[in-house]
Scaffold this motif. Sequence first.
Motif, mmCIF file in Angstrom:
data_model
loop_
_atom_site.group_PDB
_atom_site.id
_atom_site.type_symbol
_atom_site.label_atom_id
_atom_site.label_comp_id
_atom_site.label_asym_id
_atom_site.label_seq_id
_atom_site.Cartn_x
_atom_site.Cartn_y
_atom_site.Cartn_z
ATOM 1 N N UNK A 1 0.887 -1.197 0.231
ATOM 2 C CA UNK A 1 -0.144 0.114 -0.015
ATOM 3 C C UNK A 1 0.810 1.245 -0.028
ATOM 4 N N UNK A 2 0.626 2.263 -1.206
ATOM 5 C CA UNK A 2 1.578 3.232 -1.156
ATOM 6 C C UNK A 2 2.983 2.890 -1.174
ATOM 7 N N UNK A 3 3.259 1.805 -1.861
ATOM 8 C CA UNK A 3 4.531 1.080 -2.058
ATOM 9 C C UNK A 3 5.290 0.363 -0.824
ATOM 10 N N UNK A 4 4.356 0.706 0.520
ATOM 11 C CA UNK A 4 4.948 0.024 1.693
ATOM 12 C C UNK A 4 4.592 -1.562 1.685
ATOM 13 N N UNK A 5 5.486 -2.054 1.949
ATOM 14 C CA UNK A 5 5.054 -3.834 2.071
ATOM 15 C C UNK A 5 4.211 -3.860 3.272
ATOM 16 N N UNK B 1 -4.706 -8.262 5.990
ATOM 17 C CA UNK B 1 -3.354 -7.721 5.852
ATOM 18 C C UNK B 1 -3.564 -6.239 6.771
ATOM 19 N N UNK B 2 -2.477 -6.257 7.834
ATOM 20 C CA UNK B 2 -2.682 -4.701 8.512
ATOM 21 C C UNK B 2 -1.848 -3.741 7.736
ATOM 22 N N UNK B 3 -2.596 -2.879 7.483
ATOM 23 C CA UNK B 3 -1.939 -1.763 6.643
ATOM 24 C C UNK B 3 -2.047 -0.364 7.369
ATOM 25 N N UNK B 4 -2.227 -0.328 8.719
ATOM 26 C CA UNK B 4 -2.262 0.962 9.554
ATOM 27 C C UNK B 4 -1.117 1.681 9.390
ATOM 28 N N UNK B 5 -0.042 1.155 9.343
ATOM 29 C CA UNK B 5 1.004 1.945 8.910
ATOM 30 C C UNK B 5 1.698 2.458 7.586
ATOM 31 N N UNK B 6 0.643 1.961 6.558
ATOM 32 C CA UNK B 6 1.038 2.555 5.345
ATOM 33 C C UNK B 6 -0.192 3.281 4.702
ATOM 34 N N UNK B 7 -1.348 3.096 5.161
ATOM 35 C CA UNK B 7 -2.464 3.875 4.705
ATOM 36 C C UNK B 7 -2.454 5.495 5.087
ATOM 37 N N UNK C 1 -4.756 9.395 4.966
ATOM 38 C CA UNK C 1 -6.044 9.819 4.295
ATOM 39 C C UNK C 1 -6.229 10.381 3.241
ATOM 40 N N UNK C 2 -7.198 10.186 2.742
ATOM 41 C CA UNK C 2 -7.073 10.525 0.987
ATOM 42 C C UNK C 2 -7.119 9.356 0.076
ATOM 43 N N UNK C 3 -6.388 9.612 -1.156
ATOM 44 C CA UNK C 3 -6.245 8.635 -2.109
ATOM 45 C C UNK C 3 -5.086 7.689 -1.773
ATOM 46 N N UNK C 4 -5.004 6.367 -1.760
ATOM 47 C CA UNK C 4 -4.061 5.525 -1.702
ATOM 48 C C UNK C 4 -3.848 4.530 -2.918
ATOM 49 N N UNK C 5 -2.642 4.280 -3.021
ATOM 50 C CA UNK C 5 -2.482 3.001 -4.152
ATOM 51 C C UNK C 5 -2.249 1.827 -3.297
ATOM 52 N N UNK C 6 -2.620 0.674 -4.030
ATOM 53 C CA UNK C 6 -2.563 -0.797 -3.589
ATOM 54 C C UNK C 6 -2.040 -1.546 -4.785
#
Length: 207
Positions: A136-140, A151-157, A159-164
């Motif tokens: 997510x946002x190029x973060x593994x 998948x816990x994406x708390x550290x990658x997500x 606010x607003x638009x995100x890439x996956x």
Amino acid sequence: VAARGAAYGYDAMENRAYRLDGQDTGRGTKFTLKLAAYESTVIIFDETVDNLPPYGPECGQKAVIAGPWKVSLCEAPEYPAFKPLATLDKLHNIGRLAPDFSGFICYEGTFDFDGHDGEKAVLSIDNAYEGVEVWVNDIYAGMRICPPYTFDISKAVKSGKNSVRIEVATTLVRKVNTMQDSAHPLSESGNVLDPTGIVGDVAILSA
């Protein structure tokens, strides 16, 4: 469980320990666990570790990631040189488009997140065949080789638009199924094959 005393849980797939609150029954300890299919946990009776997260934190809101999804393929020797296959509004069995393909399938999309940066969020995939990795946002965000595909994406997500980006590794069954050598022990025409890639929804679960 027959043992008594302080205990904590361990998820070997995620290499993660978490707090377990048990009830002493006088003859052992009673725990309430909610495990998905294929999911397991190890209960360790020992001195509790401070500041462990609770078991199975729930996320109440579910937002399905809508298409379009850019889908590309590459066989194992070519990785990571993916080649475009299709753009899909709804995810389905990639075997419909590439019936003999075995290798890696890459899905790329975007989603909007209404929460705050660092807020608890989980990416959930209904089903996939077979192994899955997520960025997510190029973060593994991790790997899963069986359900539940969460998948816990708390550290990658944010606010607003995100890439996956999701990569699914298939087995070799479809490649083997194309073998015409009748003497090969795995060459059998007419096999019933599992789907390929992601089947169902990809969603964001948040508090």
